[in-house]
Design an enzyme around this catalytic site. Structure first.
Site, PDB file in Angstrom:
ATOM      1  N   LYS A  93       9.131  20.326 -64.512  1.00 50.81           N
ATOM      2  CA  LYS A  93      10.532  20.270 -64.084  1.00 50.81           C
ATOM      3  C   LYS A  93      11.028  18.827 -64.121  1.00 50.81           C
ATOM      4  CE  LYS A  93      10.259  24.241 -61.006  1.00 50.81           C
ATOM      5  NZ  LYS A  93      10.328  24.688 -59.611  1.00 50.81           N
TER       6      LYS A  93
ATOM      7  N   ASP B   5      -1.751  17.504 -64.301  1.00 51.85           N
ATOM      8  CA  ASP B   5      -0.595  18.346 -63.983  1.00 51.85           C
ATOM      9  C   ASP B   5       0.601  17.815 -64.765  1.00 51.85           C
ATOM     10  OD1 ASP B   5       1.536  19.756 -62.833  1.00 51.85           O
ATOM     11  OD2 ASP B   5       0.524  19.839 -60.893  1.00 51.85           O
TER      12      ASP B   5
END
Length: 161
Positions: free
Chosen positions: A76, A72
């Site tokens: 952000k 992952d």
């Protein structure tokens, strides 16, 4: 994590000379791997339901290979601290890998690629090499990246003793 476990169980089946420790924090993917295990009883398959960092910090033995496919990217800025591949990760990996142990990282996230390349350039634990010792089945995430036309990059690193 090994996601939906499809490529993981294929790799376990095709590489019987290697012991695989599959790490998956999410119950759905983990359950698929458990089902495969209960149906086939592969002697080279071990499972850990949790975060890879927890596993790496708890093991008391050395391993040969670490394979991380499509982690992952946590794109952000406020989530960057959640990324698996960090400066600390390289130190932990160096400590748990045997002499000449290897890491394989594959990602299609351009943000994560840049991050990984900067980390590799500023660490002294590993050198880049061309080939990982075992092959792998293309995963669901890999197929999605190909369909989307993403650039997939592979980083193969060998421990510097």
């Amino acid at each position: 994590g090994f996601g939906d476990a499809q490529s993981f169980v294929y790799d376990v089946t095709e590489n019987k000379d290697y012991a695989f420790i599959g790490i998956e924090p999410y119950k759905k993917g983990f359950a698929r791997a458990v089902q495969f295990y209960e149906e086939n009883f592969p002697e080279n398959m071990f499972l850990f339901n949790g975060d890879a960092r927890e596993f790496f910090e708890s093991i008391k033995y050395k391993i040969n290979l670490i394979r991380i496919h499509f982690p992952d990217p946590w794109p952000k800025k406020k989530h960057i601290k959640r990324r698996l591949i960090t400066k600390d990760f390289f130190l932990i990996a160096w400590n748990i890998l045997k002499k000449n142990g290897s890491i394989e990282i594959i990602t299609d996230s351009s943000i994560y690629q840049k991050h990984i390349e900067e980390l590799i350039d500023h660490q002294e634990y590993f050198k880049q090499i061309s080939d990982f010792p075992i092959s792998y089945q293309i995963s669901t995430f890999n197929k999605k990246a190909i369909r989307k036309g993403h650039t997939i990059k592979e980083y193969v690193l060998e421990k510097i003793s």
